[in-house]
Design an enzyme around this catalytic site. Structure first.
Site, short mmCIF file in Angstrom:
data_model
loop_
_atom_site.label_atom_id
_atom_site.label_comp_id
_atom_site.label_asym_id
_atom_site.label_seq_id
_atom_site.Cartn_x
_atom_site.Cartn_y
_atom_site.Cartn_z
N LYS A 118 0.87 -1.20 -0.03
CA LYS A 118 -0.05 0.09 -0.07
C LYS A 118 0.61 1.37 -0.07
O LYS A 118 1.99 1.21 0.50
CB LYS A 118 -0.93 -0.04 1.28
CG LYS A 118 -2.21 0.89 1.10
CD LYS A 118 -3.19 0.17 0.42
CE LYS A 118 -4.31 0.71 0.01
NZ LYS A 118 -5.32 0.02 -0.27
P1 NAD Z 1 -12.90 7.84 -2.10
O1 NAD Z 1 -12.08 8.79 -2.00
O2 NAD Z 1 -13.57 7.42 -3.63
O3 NAD Z 1 -14.36 7.87 -1.54
C1 NAD Z 1 -14.44 8.11 0.16
C2 NAD Z 1 -15.89 8.30 0.52
O4 NAD Z 1 -15.63 8.40 1.85
C3 NAD Z 1 -16.20 9.76 -0.08
O5 NAD Z 1 -17.63 9.72 -0.19
C4 NAD Z 1 -15.75 10.49 1.25
O6 NAD Z 1 -16.63 11.69 1.33
C5 NAD Z 1 -16.08 9.60 2.33
N1 NAD Z 1 -15.27 9.98 3.42
C6 NAD Z 1 -14.17 10.45 3.74
N2 NAD Z 1 -13.57 10.62 5.24
C7 NAD Z 1 -15.01 10.30 5.84
C8 NAD Z 1 -15.18 10.40 7.07
N3 NAD Z 1 -14.30 10.84 7.97
N4 NAD Z 1 -16.42 10.07 7.45
C9 NAD Z 1 -17.36 9.55 6.57
N5 NAD Z 1 -17.11 9.46 5.34
C10 NAD Z 1 -16.02 9.95 4.71
O7 NAD Z 1 -12.60 6.46 -2.03
P2 NAD Z 1 -12.83 4.79 -2.14
O8 NAD Z 1 -11.99 4.46 -3.37
O9 NAD Z 1 -14.47 4.74 -2.37
O10 NAD Z 1 -12.33 4.15 -0.72
C11 NAD Z 1 -13.35 3.86 0.18
C12 NAD Z 1 -12.92 2.75 1.23
O11 NAD Z 1 -12.97 1.56 0.25
C13 NAD Z 1 -11.65 2.63 1.71
O12 NAD Z 1 -11.29 2.30 2.93
C14 NAD Z 1 -10.56 2.15 0.67
O13 NAD Z 1 -9.27 1.52 0.93
C15 NAD Z 1 -11.65 1.01 0.22
N6 NAD Z 1 -11.29 0.23 -0.95
C16 NAD Z 1 -11.14 0.83 -2.19
C17 NAD Z 1 -10.89 0.26 -3.33
C18 NAD Z 1 -10.89 0.88 -4.74
O14 NAD Z 1 -10.97 0.00 -5.55
N7 NAD Z 1 -11.36 2.31 -4.70
C19 NAD Z 1 -10.74 -1.08 -3.38
C20 NAD Z 1 -10.89 -1.84 -1.96
C21 NAD Z 1 -11.06 -1.10 -0.80
#
Ligand code: NAD
Length: 421
Positions: free
Chosen positions: A110
């Site tokens: 990561k």
């Molecule tokens: P992103 O940046 O696209 O979206 C994140 C979302 O969470 C946004 O709506 C943001 O406003 C919200 N957010 C941020 N801080 C917050 C808080 N303190 N309280 C509530 N909401 C909050 O990110 P993403 O890619 O959707 O990732 C979200 C989660 O999924 C993370 O834990 C990431 O590690 C995990 N993840 C992502 C992927 C991927 O392919 N993008 C794959 C596996 C896991």
């Protein structure tokens, strides 16, 4: 009277606690447990970026490789003001288990940069990305370490990384990152893959619990790449999405939200709370405690803790985010018999389709989206079935069962390879 304050559990503490619990369960050799409790490599970089106003600012970034026993390491890049080495270590370890539980030939890694990407101009973001990619390029390569998007990063940022790496090598190397735009070797279906995988595991979980997803109520924390897609796909599958949120707070409607319209509003740059349709505003804390059938944390780590877990009213939690439940919070959910689909399984759709993208890049042969989605469903559903079977055989919850499956695969690889020298 003095009050005893305990520091909140850090993400890496959660990850280590999860590992040690299952290592004990498997009576794993203590030496092997120690190998797995520590990342193999950690790189911290401090690098300058010229800002639009002519000033130079120094940023801090990380790349952590947890374990590469099963193949090149894979894991996303996070741009966030609150990212830390501790958090990146945890996320790298979770990637090792995630790749192993769905049986991809990868280890876990990561990366992250301490920056709020929304505070930068497009030019500043590109210069920061290209310099960070250069700083960590000593670790990268399609047969070594392959980044992907995570919170705060997207396809455009992956394109800059691919281009920067390719410029240094004098030829195009599309397989060095995944989550790229389709025009330069990205896979169809990658943007939706994590949310789509979360849909598939939710369907499997509902089947197992005898819950009809059609009409089931769902609350989703986070409305970004993962939460936004999961909300739309769950809603299309007939679920009633009653609440969604972003970092500023959430919206609630008992009748079910118009997810497509909220999505269009967000894409246009609007805040959820400013959406014109009828709904109540709620806080992120309130969203987590709603009386819904399914709760989908899809934002950040450490959201379900010892203090709010007693008030979680959802019967099922699908962890679309990484590490949304602390170890202490999870113990409370276990006591209360809440059915939890763990992150390493629930959000593995992203890395599965990243693997497809890498395979397509290496072969220069690209698939239709329907083929990508079918293969994704096959792999994630098979992993769900395998984890459920282990859970039943051993009398475990899905989290421990997923760790059993993952750890056994990683340990087998370490044993087969031996400890060098
Ligand atoms: P992103 O940046 O696209 O979206 C994140 C979302 O969470 C946004 O709506 C943001 O406003 C919200 N957010 C941020 N801080 C917050 C808080 N303190 N309280 C509530 N909401 C909050 O990110 P993403 O890619 O959707 O990732 C979200 C989660 O999924 C993370 O834990 C990431 O590690 C995990 N993840 C992502 C992927 C991927 O392919 N993008 C794959 C596996 C896991």
């Amino acid at each position: 009277m003095t009050e005893t304050l305990t520091a909140p559990e850090s993400a890496f503490e959660t990850a280590q606690a999860q590992l040690r619990k299952v290592a004990d369960l498997l009576s794993l050799d203590p030496g092997l447990t120690e190998i797995l409790a520590h990342p193999r490599r950690e790189l911290t970089v401090h690098f300058p970026v010229r800002m639009d106003d002519g000033q130079t600012r120094v940023f801090t970034g990380y790349r952590v490789q947890h374990n590469d026993a099963r193949g090149p390491v894979k894991g996303g890049l996070r741009y966030s003001a609150r990212v830390s080495l501790d958090e990146v270590r945890a996320l790298a370890m979770w990637m090792t288990w995630k790749c192993a539980v769905v049986n991809l030939p990868y280890g876990g890694a990561k990366g992250g940069v301490v920056v709020d990407p929304r505070s930068l101009s497009e030019g500043e973001l590109e210069r920061l990305t290209r310099r960070y990619a250069t700083e960590i390029s000593i670790l990268l390569g399609p047969d070594r370490d392959i980044p992907a998007p995570d919170m705060g990063t997207d396809a455009r940022i992956m394109a800059w990384i691919m281009d920067t790496y390719s410029m240094h090598h004098g030829h195009s190397v599309p397989g060095v990152v995944t989550g790229k735009p389709a025009g330069i070797g990205g896979s169809r279906g990658r943007v939706e893959a994590t949310g789509r995988g979360a849909l598939y595991v939710t369907q499997e979980a509902c089947r197992q619990r005898g819950l009809d997803l059609r009409g089931a109520t769902v609350a989703i924390q986070g409305f970004g790449n993962v939460g936004g897609v999961a909300a739309r796909l769950l809603s299309q599958a007939g679920a009633r999405v009653v609440a969604v949120s972003d970092s500023r707070g959430g919206v609630y409607s008992d009748a079910g939200l118009d997810v497509e319209s909220l999505h269009a509003h967000r894409v246009a740059g609007g805040l959820l709370a400013e959406h014109p349709l009828a709904h109540e505003d709620i806080t992120n804390a309130e969203l987590l405690e709603l009386p819904v059938d399914i709760l989908v944390p899809a934002a950040i780590e450490g959201q379900v803790t010892e203090s709010n877990a007693p008030r979680i009213r959802a019967g099922m939690v699908v962890e679309a985010a990484n590490g949304p439940t602390t170890a202490a919070g999870d113990a409370v959910l276990a006591e209360r018999d809440v059915y939890v689909v763990p992150d390493i399984l629930a959000n593995a759709g992203g890395v599965i389709v990243s693997y497809f993208e890498w395979v397509q890049d290496l072969q220069s042969f690209f698939w239709e989206e329907s083929e990508v989605n079918q293969r994704l469903q096959r792999i994630i559903s098979a992993a769900f079935a395998e984890v459920s079977a282990v859970a039943q055989q051993r009398g475990l919850r899905l989290r421990e069962a997923a760790y059993v499956v993952a750890l056994q695969r990683v340990v087998e690889a370490i044993r087969l390879r031996g400890i060098y020298p």
